[in-house]
Design a protein around this motif. Structure first.
Motif, PDB file in Angstrom:
ATOM      1  N   GLY A  40     -11.881  23.847 -19.064  1.00  0.00           N
ATOM      2  CA  GLY A  40     -10.906  22.835 -19.450  1.00  0.00           C
ATOM      3  C   GLY A  40     -11.162  21.498 -18.796  1.00  0.00           C
ATOM      4  O   GLY A  40     -12.022  21.356 -17.915  1.00  0.00           O
ATOM      5  N   PRO A  41     -10.400  20.497 -19.195  1.00  0.00           N
ATOM      6  CA  PRO A  41     -10.576  19.148 -18.640  1.00  0.00           C
ATOM      7  C   PRO A  41      -9.945  19.032 -17.257  1.00  0.00           C
ATOM      8  O   PRO A  41      -9.097  19.831 -16.866  1.00  0.00           O
ATOM      9  N   ASP A  42     -10.342  18.015 -16.530  1.00  0.00           N
ATOM     10  CA  ASP A  42      -9.712  17.687 -15.252  1.00  0.00           C
ATOM     11  C   ASP A  42      -8.607  16.679 -15.563  1.00  0.00           C
ATOM     12  O   ASP A  42      -8.821  15.464 -15.531  1.00  0.00           O
ATOM     13  N   LEU A  43      -7.443  17.190 -15.889  1.00  0.00           N
ATOM     14  CA  LEU A  43      -6.331  16.325 -16.300  1.00  0.00           C
ATOM     15  C   LEU A  43      -5.829  15.437 -15.173  1.00  0.00           C
ATOM     16  O   LEU A  43      -5.296  14.361 -15.427  1.00  0.00           O
ATOM     17  N   LEU A  44      -6.014  15.875 -13.934  1.00  0.00           N
ATOM     18  CA  LEU A  44      -5.589  15.051 -12.803  1.00  0.00           C
ATOM     19  C   LEU A  44      -6.401  13.760 -12.738  1.00  0.00           C
ATOM     20  O   LEU A  44      -5.849  12.679 -12.506  1.00  0.00           O
ATOM     21  N   VAL A  45      -7.692  13.863 -12.992  1.00  0.00           N
ATOM     22  CA  VAL A  45      -8.549  12.670 -13.024  1.00  0.00           C
ATOM     23  C   VAL A  45      -8.154  11.779 -14.198  1.00  0.00           C
ATOM     24  O   VAL A  45      -8.043  10.558 -14.051  1.00  0.00           O
ATOM     25  N   CYS A  46      -7.917  12.387 -15.354  1.00  0.00           N
ATOM     26  CA  CYS A  46      -7.514  11.611 -16.536  1.00  0.00           C
ATOM     27  C   CYS A  46      -6.222  10.850 -16.262  1.00  0.00           C
ATOM     28  O   CYS A  46      -6.109   9.655 -16.571  1.00  0.00           O
ATOM     29  N   LEU A  47      -5.232  11.538 -15.686  1.00  0.00           N
ATOM     30  CA  LEU A  47      -3.946  10.907 -15.406  1.00  0.00           C
ATOM     31  C   LEU A  47      -4.095   9.772 -14.394  1.00  0.00           C
ATOM     32  O   LEU A  47      -3.575   8.673 -14.604  1.00  0.00           O
ATOM     33  N   ALA A  48      -4.828  10.034 -13.323  1.00  0.00           N
ATOM     34  CA  ALA A  48      -5.003   9.002 -12.294  1.00  0.00           C
ATOM     35  C   ALA A  48      -5.708   7.770 -12.868  1.00  0.00           C
ATOM     36  O   ALA A  48      -5.275   6.635 -12.637  1.00  0.00           O
ATOM     37  N   PHE A  49      -6.761   7.970 -13.644  1.00  0.00           N
ATOM     38  CA  PHE A  49      -7.500   6.840 -14.189  1.00  0.00           C
ATOM     39  C   PHE A  49      -6.666   6.063 -15.203  1.00  0.00           C
ATOM     40  O   PHE A  49      -6.702   4.831 -15.226  1.00  0.00           O
ATOM     41  N   ALA A  50      -5.920   6.771 -16.041  1.00  0.00           N
ATOM     42  CA  ALA A  50      -5.091   6.079 -17.034  1.00  0.00           C
ATOM     43  C   ALA A  50      -4.039   5.217 -16.346  1.00  0.00           C
ATOM     44  O   ALA A  50      -3.798   4.077 -16.761  1.00  0.00           O
ATOM     45  N   TRP A  51      -3.418   5.736 -15.300  1.00  0.00           N
ATOM     46  CA  TRP A  51      -2.384   4.962 -14.607  1.00  0.00           C
ATOM     47  C   TRP A  51      -2.993   3.827 -13.789  1.00  0.00           C
ATOM     48  O   TRP A  51      -2.429   2.739 -13.729  1.00  0.00           O
ATOM     49  N   ILE A  52      -4.131   4.067 -13.167  1.00  0.00           N
ATOM     50  CA  ILE A  52      -4.762   3.024 -12.345  1.00  0.00           C
ATOM     51  C   ILE A  52      -5.206   1.852 -13.214  1.00  0.00           C
ATOM     52  O   ILE A  52      -5.072   0.692 -12.823  1.00  0.00           O
ATOM     53  N   LEU A  53      -5.718   2.129 -14.411  1.00  0.00           N
ATOM     54  CA  LEU A  53      -6.163   1.045 -15.281  1.00  0.00           C
ATOM     55  C   LEU A  53      -4.997   0.265 -15.886  1.00  0.00           C
ATOM     56  O   LEU A  53      -5.172  -0.873 -16.308  1.00  0.00           O
ATOM     57  N   ARG A  54      -3.825   0.873 -15.957  1.00  0.00           N
ATOM     58  CA  ARG A  54      -2.671   0.165 -16.496  1.00  0.00           C
ATOM     59  C   ARG A  54      -1.861  -0.509 -15.402  1.00  0.00           C
ATOM     60  O   ARG A  54      -1.544  -1.685 -15.489  1.00  0.00           O
ATOM     61  N   ARG A  55      -1.500   0.213 -14.388  1.00  0.00           N
ATOM     62  CA  ARG A  55      -0.703  -0.318 -13.282  1.00  0.00           C
ATOM     63  C   ARG A  55      -1.221   0.248 -11.971  1.00  0.00           C
ATOM     64  O   ARG A  55      -0.774   1.296 -11.512  1.00  0.00           O
ATOM     65  N   PRO A  56      -2.191  -0.403 -11.344  1.00  0.00           N
ATOM     66  CA  PRO A  56      -2.763   0.124 -10.098  1.00  0.00           C
ATOM     67  C   PRO A  56      -1.733   0.276  -8.981  1.00  0.00           C
ATOM     68  O   PRO A  56      -1.904   1.098  -8.097  1.00  0.00           O
ATOM     69  N   ASP A  57      -0.650  -0.493  -9.031  1.00  0.00           N
ATOM     70  CA  ASP A  57       0.364  -0.391  -7.985  1.00  0.00           C
ATOM     71  C   ASP A  57       1.193   0.882  -8.092  1.00  0.00           C
ATOM     72  O   ASP A  57       1.863   1.262  -7.140  1.00  0.00           O
ATOM     73  N   TYR A  58       1.144   1.576  -9.218  1.00  0.00           N
ATOM     74  CA  TYR A  58       1.878   2.835  -9.369  1.00  0.00           C
ATOM     75  C   TYR A  58       1.175   3.992  -8.661  1.00  0.00           C
ATOM     76  O   TYR A  58       1.807   4.987  -8.335  1.00  0.00           O
ATOM     77  N   VAL A  59      -0.143   3.895  -8.476  1.00  0.00           N
ATOM     78  CA  VAL A  59      -0.918   4.978  -7.868  1.00  0.00           C
ATOM     79  C   VAL A  59      -1.697   4.424  -6.673  1.00  0.00           C
ATOM     80  O   VAL A  59      -2.907   4.211  -6.752  1.00  0.00           O
ATOM     81  N   PRO A  60      -1.018   4.191  -5.553  1.00  0.00           N
ATOM     82  CA  PRO A  60      -1.745   3.705  -4.375  1.00  0.00           C
ATOM     83  C   PRO A  60      -2.624   4.817  -3.790  1.00  0.00           C
ATOM     84  O   PRO A  60      -2.428   6.006  -4.070  1.00  0.00           O
ATOM     85  N   VAL A  61      -3.565   4.428  -2.981  1.00  0.00           N
ATOM     86  CA  VAL A  61      -4.508   5.377  -2.393  1.00  0.00           C
ATOM     87  C   VAL A  61      -3.761   6.410  -1.553  1.00  0.00           C
ATOM     88  O   VAL A  61      -4.096   7.596  -1.580  1.00  0.00           O
ATOM     89  N   TRP A  62      -2.731   5.977  -0.828  1.00  0.00           N
ATOM     90  CA  TRP A  62      -2.000   6.907   0.038  1.00  0.00           C
ATOM     91  C   TRP A  62      -1.254   7.979  -0.758  1.00  0.00           C
ATOM     92  O   TRP A  62      -0.895   9.019  -0.204  1.00  0.00           O
ATOM     93  N   LEU A  63      -1.040   7.776  -2.032  1.00  0.00           N
ATOM     94  CA  LEU A  63      -0.434   8.787  -2.884  1.00  0.00           C
ATOM     95  C   LEU A  63      -1.501   9.664  -3.542  1.00  0.00           C
ATOM     96  O   LEU A  63      -1.326  10.881  -3.668  1.00  0.00           O
ATOM     97  N   LEU A  64      -2.607   9.058  -3.924  1.00  0.00           N
ATOM     98  CA  LEU A  64      -3.650   9.764  -4.654  1.00  0.00           C
ATOM     99  C   LEU A  64      -4.419  10.752  -3.781  1.00  0.00           C
ATOM    100  O   LEU A  64      -4.664  11.888  -4.190  1.00  0.00           O
ATOM    101  N   VAL A  65      -4.780  10.351  -2.567  1.00  0.00           N
ATOM    102  CA  VAL A  65      -5.627  11.195  -1.718  1.00  0.00           C
ATOM    103  C   VAL A  65      -4.973  12.530  -1.367  1.00  0.00           C
ATOM    104  O   VAL A  65      -5.611  13.574  -1.504  1.00  0.00           O
ATOM    105  N   PRO A  66      -3.702  12.567  -0.924  1.00  0.00           N
ATOM    106  CA  PRO A  66      -3.122  13.892  -0.624  1.00  0.00           C
ATOM    107  C   PRO A  66      -3.041  14.813  -1.843  1.00  0.00           C
ATOM    108  O   PRO A  66      -3.247  16.027  -1.718  1.00  0.00           O
TER     109      PRO A  66
END
Length: 175
Positions: free
Chosen positions: A37-63
């Motif tokens: 199957g796909p890596d949906l977590l990567v898809c979700l993170a990339f879609a949100w980062i390209l639209r609103r990078p402030d919604y997915v800061p590094v301190w939220l993504l890494v954990p």
């Protein structure tokens, strides 16, 4: 948009990521010889980062990515690092003043995801770790790229959209 709305979207990202991990752990995965199957977590993170990078800061993504590595029994931190590098590359490419087509975004994300898979595979080879067959990795890559447009459309439907020219993001910079 106020700080409470931004925190609401961050909480939504955390909730969606948790749901993705929950369903990834359920025992109805692909059969031994099935298509991964796909890596949906990567898809979700990339879609949100390209639209609103402030919604997915590094301190939220890494954990979240580290938790995914631990729960999915991947080498701890390797896919997290590769995904973080890919997400930061895409974050630096976000330009709110230039209008890009949806398919150019998909092509850029596909190239980044392909690069991530190559880097991950080479790192596993250098560490002399057991790797999945190349065909399985290629199918996983293809599934992830195919599911990215659907994830981007879903993100748009729940309100994660690009800033319009003239809007301010949470850092106060003009779009």
């Amino acid at each position: 948009m106020g700080p409470s709305a931004i925190w609401g979207y961050r909480l939504a990202f955390f909730g969606l990521s948790s749901a993705i991990l929950f369903f990834a752990l359920l025992p109805f995965g692909p059969p031994e010889d099935g298509v991964p199957g796909p890596d949906l977590l990567v898809c979700l993170a990339f879609a949100w980062i390209l639209r609103r990078p402030d919604y997915v800061p590094v301190w939220l993504l890494v954990p979240i990515l580290l938790l995914a590595d631990a729960l999915l029994m991947r080498p701890l931190g390797l896919w997290t690092l590769v995904t973080l590098l890919g997400s930061e590359y895409l974050r630096r490419r976000v330009d709110h003043t230039e209008v890009k087509t949806f398919w150019s975004e998909v092509a850029a994300v596909a190239a980044v995801i392909a690069g991530m898979f190559v880097i991950n595979h080479l790192a596993m080879l250098l560490l002399l770790a057991q790797t999945a067959p190349l065909l399985d990795q290629g199918l996983h890559l293809l599934a992830t790229v195919v599911f990215y447009p659907l994830t981007a459309i879903f993100s748009q439907l729940i309100g994660v959209r690009r800033l319009a020219p003239g809007e301010l993001d949470t850092l106060g910079t003009r779009a």
